[in-house]
Scaffold this motif. Structure first.
Motif, mmCIF file in Angstrom:
data_model
loop_
_atom_site.group_PDB
_atom_site.id
_atom_site.type_symbol
_atom_site.label_atom_id
_atom_site.label_comp_id
_atom_site.label_asym_id
_atom_site.label_seq_id
_atom_site.Cartn_x
_atom_site.Cartn_y
_atom_site.Cartn_z
ATOM 1 N N GLY A 126 14.736 -12.813 14.636
ATOM 2 C CA GLY A 126 13.402 -13.009 14.689
ATOM 3 C C GLY A 126 12.305 -11.761 15.159
ATOM 4 O O GLY A 126 11.680 -11.292 14.457
ATOM 5 N N ALA A 127 13.073 -11.299 16.302
ATOM 6 C CA ALA A 127 12.000 -10.087 16.972
ATOM 7 C C ALA A 127 12.343 -8.817 16.073
ATOM 8 O O ALA A 127 11.051 -8.254 15.532
ATOM 9 C CB ALA A 127 12.712 -9.808 18.278
ATOM 10 N N PRO A 128 13.204 -8.332 15.561
ATOM 11 C CA PRO A 128 13.164 -7.251 14.552
ATOM 12 C C PRO A 128 12.606 -7.660 13.333
ATOM 13 O O PRO A 128 11.571 -6.745 12.942
ATOM 14 C CB PRO A 128 14.807 -7.007 14.104
ATOM 15 C CG PRO A 128 15.442 -7.604 15.038
ATOM 16 C CD PRO A 128 14.482 -8.688 15.657
ATOM 17 N N PHE A 129 12.685 -8.706 12.832
ATOM 18 C CA PHE A 129 11.745 -9.186 11.595
ATOM 19 C C PHE A 129 10.126 -9.055 11.698
ATOM 20 O O PHE A 129 9.618 -8.689 10.920
ATOM 21 C CB PHE A 129 12.259 -10.519 10.858
ATOM 22 C CG PHE A 129 11.554 -10.887 9.977
ATOM 23 C CD1 PHE A 129 11.791 -10.231 8.568
ATOM 24 C CD2 PHE A 129 10.573 -11.729 9.762
ATOM 25 C CE1 PHE A 129 11.192 -10.488 7.409
ATOM 26 C CE2 PHE A 129 9.940 -12.234 8.861
ATOM 27 C CZ PHE A 129 10.022 -11.676 7.387
ATOM 28 N N PHE A 130 10.137 -9.452 12.925
ATOM 29 C CA PHE A 130 8.583 -9.479 13.426
ATOM 30 C C PHE A 130 7.966 -8.263 13.471
ATOM 31 O O PHE A 130 6.712 -7.943 13.058
ATOM 32 C CB PHE A 130 8.428 -10.307 14.676
ATOM 33 C CG PHE A 130 6.850 -10.962 14.568
ATOM 34 C CD1 PHE A 130 6.423 -11.938 13.965
ATOM 35 C CD2 PHE A 130 6.296 -10.378 15.485
ATOM 36 C CE1 PHE A 130 5.049 -12.300 13.807
ATOM 37 C CE2 PHE A 130 4.708 -10.668 15.851
ATOM 38 C CZ PHE A 130 4.139 -11.710 14.761
ATOM 39 N N ILE A 131 8.577 -7.400 14.124
ATOM 40 C CA ILE A 131 8.316 -6.067 14.063
ATOM 41 C C ILE A 131 8.267 -5.356 12.773
ATOM 42 O O ILE A 131 7.133 -4.730 12.441
ATOM 43 C CB ILE A 131 9.242 -5.079 14.927
ATOM 44 C CG1 ILE A 131 9.266 -5.615 16.500
ATOM 45 C CG2 ILE A 131 9.097 -3.629 14.741
ATOM 46 C CD1 ILE A 131 10.588 -5.058 17.389
ATOM 47 N N TYR A 132 8.924 -5.645 11.933
ATOM 48 C CA TYR A 132 8.793 -4.815 10.711
ATOM 49 C C TYR A 132 7.664 -5.631 9.869
ATOM 50 O O TYR A 132 6.652 -4.927 9.243
ATOM 51 C CB TYR A 132 10.010 -5.336 9.531
ATOM 52 C CG TYR A 132 9.786 -5.363 8.236
ATOM 53 C CD1 TYR A 132 9.727 -4.233 7.604
ATOM 54 C CD2 TYR A 132 9.791 -6.331 7.478
ATOM 55 C CE1 TYR A 132 9.512 -4.240 6.224
ATOM 56 C CE2 TYR A 132 9.421 -6.343 6.074
ATOM 57 C CZ TYR A 132 9.424 -4.975 5.514
ATOM 58 O OH TYR A 132 9.036 -5.100 4.171
ATOM 59 N N ILE A 180 4.887 -6.659 11.540
ATOM 60 C CA ILE A 180 3.676 -6.014 11.981
ATOM 61 C C ILE A 180 3.531 -4.643 11.325
ATOM 62 O O ILE A 180 2.316 -4.331 11.100
ATOM 63 C CB ILE A 180 3.565 -5.986 13.595
ATOM 64 C CG1 ILE A 180 3.488 -7.429 14.107
ATOM 65 C CG2 ILE A 180 2.787 -5.266 14.089
ATOM 66 C CD1 ILE A 180 4.041 -7.587 15.461
ATOM 67 N N ARG A 181 4.404 -3.939 11.245
ATOM 68 C CA ARG A 181 4.331 -2.490 10.684
ATOM 69 C C ARG A 181 3.958 -2.616 9.262
ATOM 70 O O ARG A 181 3.308 -1.799 8.848
ATOM 71 C CB ARG A 181 5.501 -1.916 11.054
ATOM 72 C CG ARG A 181 5.931 -1.811 12.504
ATOM 73 C CD ARG A 181 5.073 -0.816 13.470
ATOM 74 N NE ARG A 181 4.788 0.368 12.602
ATOM 75 C CZ ARG A 181 4.006 1.326 13.277
ATOM 76 N NH1 ARG A 181 3.117 0.904 14.315
ATOM 77 N NH2 ARG A 181 3.823 2.216 12.660
ATOM 78 N N SER A 182 4.513 -3.591 8.478
ATOM 79 C CA SER A 182 4.262 -3.528 7.062
ATOM 80 C C SER A 182 2.767 -3.835 6.492
ATOM 81 O O SER A 182 2.188 -4.554 7.288
ATOM 82 C CB SER A 182 5.336 -4.392 6.191
ATOM 83 O OG SER A 182 4.644 -5.785 6.407
ATOM 84 N N ARG A 183 2.354 -3.258 5.276
ATOM 85 C CA ARG A 183 1.005 -3.115 5.016
ATOM 86 C C ARG A 183 0.773 -4.574 4.750
ATOM 87 O O ARG A 183 -0.492 -5.093 4.879
ATOM 88 C CB ARG A 183 0.985 -2.428 3.764
ATOM 89 C CG ARG A 183 -0.387 -1.733 3.600
ATOM 90 C CD ARG A 183 -0.417 -0.742 2.398
ATOM 91 N NE ARG A 183 0.226 -1.038 1.266
ATOM 92 C CZ ARG A 183 -0.305 -1.888 0.230
ATOM 93 N NH1 ARG A 183 -1.408 -2.144 0.502
ATOM 94 N NH2 ARG A 183 0.677 -2.403 -0.646
ATOM 95 N N THR A 184 1.378 -5.361 4.144
ATOM 96 C CA THR A 184 1.034 -6.734 3.700
ATOM 97 C C THR A 184 1.504 -7.944 4.672
ATOM 98 O O THR A 184 1.135 -9.045 4.502
ATOM 99 C CB THR A 184 2.012 -7.156 2.433
ATOM 100 O OG1 THR A 184 3.472 -6.874 2.797
ATOM 101 C CG2 THR A 184 1.662 -6.583 1.388
#
Lengths: 260, 333
Positions: free
Chosen positions: B317-323, B325-329
């Motif tokens: 969950g944590a890495p996915f969530f960081i991704y 937040i960073r992604s445009r969509t």
């Protein structure tokens, strides 16, 4: 439809915002509400909309007081458009406008094809059909305001109440908004809007309510109310009222000159 | 164009139903003792299979997978509802304190020796209490909706310390281990009786939310504007918040605190299908089930000893969530 306001007052914690307002309107009509910042224009329209509960007096729609209506019935003929830029939507244009029909859609069902058809027609009419599948959050302020207009109108209300509909819009979008108001009037609707632009009131409304300090107010035909004296008194400024000629048409204009 | 769209929609709907079933059936085969897929199918068909496998399936694997499916549907759906209700992308059963409140309710019920029904009711009551406290603290009139998460963290930590208090007074030989074990999050100990109580309630709540899914779009409409739409928004809010709290509480009463799923699954679905709840609700349920069943299968079969679920869900969950937040969509609302 006839709207009558009798001895209307509203108070926050015994502090009156406005007091003993009396006026009446009959559709088709456009009423603009003018007055300085903080005088209670927004509070007044929220009372007319039933968002805020009036403290005293009566708000009669065809003789029936606002408090006596079932919510669902009342909002089938009254609609609201919030000030431009004060609202957002996370959905697409189509999905946003569809929500305007929520009271007519079975709570456990999705919108029918006929509902979508209604929305499409409304988008077509307001000239934003091409934006149908775009996200509202990606639109310009003017386009977004038109989307919310479509959502308010899709129920085909008899009365439309708008809070500073042309605020935060450029000239072109202001005209789009005001022309829509004009068109609604010619279709027999009753429109009430707040504005900070007396010249818009001059051009688009036939009635004006001007709120002033110490619970004073003026109500009447636009030409009688929007005068140099009244503008100067209400806004505590010096103003010039002039006329502009374009072709054969004369336009009245107001220019604020200095603070008194 | 229109009929083509309809065909795609029907195809997607079938996929959303079939995919969780296929994944769950396949996952039934994994474990310390692997069972071939044709035997699982035979079992469901009623054909005779070896007695040992039959016992494992009926008493261990099926209750476990059903629990994982239930929690996998429930927590993400609750997360989705909370996010829309509070117009806040970070609102989940964990961040709003509901998970802690329900944990406290469950721990208290275990302390008093209640049966599973009692544990679930207690978890629900305290979950609802938490959401009310968080709501009152965080949603002051005319204020931004961001404070809600702050309120949730505060109320959550309050109930966490109450959980500690319960642990402190619990009998260290009998009650404490079961509370601790339970709070770590696991489908290990769930018996059939628990499921007989939980499944119908959760299914009913999910069904209610599913039927109201178009209407749930109204939750994110401006507070004043929605009042002028002629709909009973208060009733809608109450129904969905109670349903979301019930399914959260039951999930927690069954499997303890399983973090992150309530946050990442709804956001993942948003990236797939956009913001309209008509699509979001079925996608969240279906993908939530798939995700939870796979995670649980990994948790119980990757190593000799079982890994707590929360460890795995936060690792993913944590890495996915960081991704996101960073992604445009990524995260909006």
């Amino acid at each position: 439809m006839i709207l009558e306001i009798k001895n209307l007052s509203f108070a926050y914690d015994k502090q009156f915002i406005f007091k003993d307002l009396n006026f009446s309107l009959e559709s088709p009509s456009v009423l603009s509400i003018l007055g300085p910042n903080g005088i209670g224009k927004t509070t007044l329209i929220k009372c007319l909309l039933g968002i805020k509960k009036k403290t005293e007096g009566e708000i009669l729609f065809d003789g029936k007081d606002i408090d006596k209506f079932e919510k669902k019935d009342f909002y089938s003929f009254v609609a609201y458009l919030k000030q431009g830029g004060k609202e957002t939507s996370i959905y697409t244009v189509l999905d946003t406008v569809l929500l305007g029909l929520a009271s007519q859609i079975n709570p456990l069902l999705k919108p029918k094809d006929s509902d979508i058809e209604k929305v499409n027609n409304m988008l077509e009419e307001l000239g934003i059909y091409h934006l149908k599948d775009k996200y509202v959050s990606k639109l310009s302020g003017g386009e977004a305001q038109m989307v919310f207009m479509a959502r308010a109108l899709v129920r085909e209300p008899e009365i439309l109440i708008l809070d500073e509909p042309e605020s935060n819009l450029d000239y072109r979008n202001q005209l789009l908004m005001l022309d829509t108001i004009d068109r609604l009037k010619s279709r027999g609707k009753l429109i009430i809007f707040n504005t900070h632009y007396p010249e818009h009131a001059l051009r688009y409304s036939n009635k004006v309510l001007m709120l002033n300090k110490n619970y004073k107010y003026k109500f009447g035909n636009t030409a009688d109310i929007i005068t140099k004296e009244n503008i100067e008194e209400t806004y505590r400024i010096k103003a010039a009222v002039g006329e502009l000629k374009d072709g054969d048409t004369m336009y009245k204009d107001i220019i604020p000159l200095s603070i008194v | 164009m229109k009929t083509a769209n309809k065909k795609i929609n029907i195809f997607v709907a079938i996929l959303l139903i079939v995919l969780p079933i296929v994944i769950s059936t396949v996952c039934l085969g994994f474990g310390r003792l692997s069972i071939p897929i044709n035997e699982i199918i035979d079992y469901f068909k009623g054909n005779p299979i070896s007695n040992q496998n039959k016992l494992i399936l009926a008493n261990v694997r099926i209750p476990r997978i059903v629990s994982a499916m239930l929690v996998g549907a429930a927590l993400p759906l609750a997360g989705l509802i909370f996010q829309s209700y509070f117009s806040n992308p970070l609102a989940t059963p964990d961040t709003l304190g509901v998970a802690s409140g329900s944990s406290f309710g469950a721990a208290l019920a275990i302390l008093f020796g209640f049966n599973i029904f009692g544990i679930e009711i207690s978890a629900f009551v305290f979950g609802l209490l938490t959401i009310v406290i968080t709501g009152i603290t965080g949603l002051k009139r005319d204020e931004s909706k961001q404070t809600i998460i702050l309120a949730g963290i505060i109320v959550g930590s309050l109930f966490q310390s109450l959980v500690s208090l319960v642990k402190f007074v619990a009998d260290t030989d009998t009650v404490l281990p079961s509370i601790t074990f339970f709070l770590m999050g696991s489908f290990q100990s769930i018996g059939k009786e628990t499921l007989f109580v939980s499944v119908p309630i959760v299914v009913i709540c999910i069904l209610i939310i599913f039927l109201l899914r178009w209407r749930i779009n109204l939750l994110t409409v401006d507070e004043e504007v929605v009042k002028t739409m002629g709909v009973n928004i208060t009733l809608l809010r109450m129904i969905v918040i109670v349903a979301a709290t019930i399914i959260t509480a039951i999930s927690i009463a069954m499997a303890g605190q399983v973090g992150w799923v309530g946050l990442i699954v709804p956001h993942f679905c948003r990236m797939l299908v956009g913001e309209n709840h008509t699509k979001l609700v079925p996608f969240t349920i279906s993908i939530g089930i798939c995700f939870m069943v796979i995670i649980d299968t990994i948790a119980r079969s990757m190593f000799a000893a079982e890994i707590p679920l929360s460890v795995l869900t936060s690792l993913i969950g944590a890495p996915f969530f960081i991704y996101m937040i960073r992604s445009r969509t990524g995260v909006k609302l």
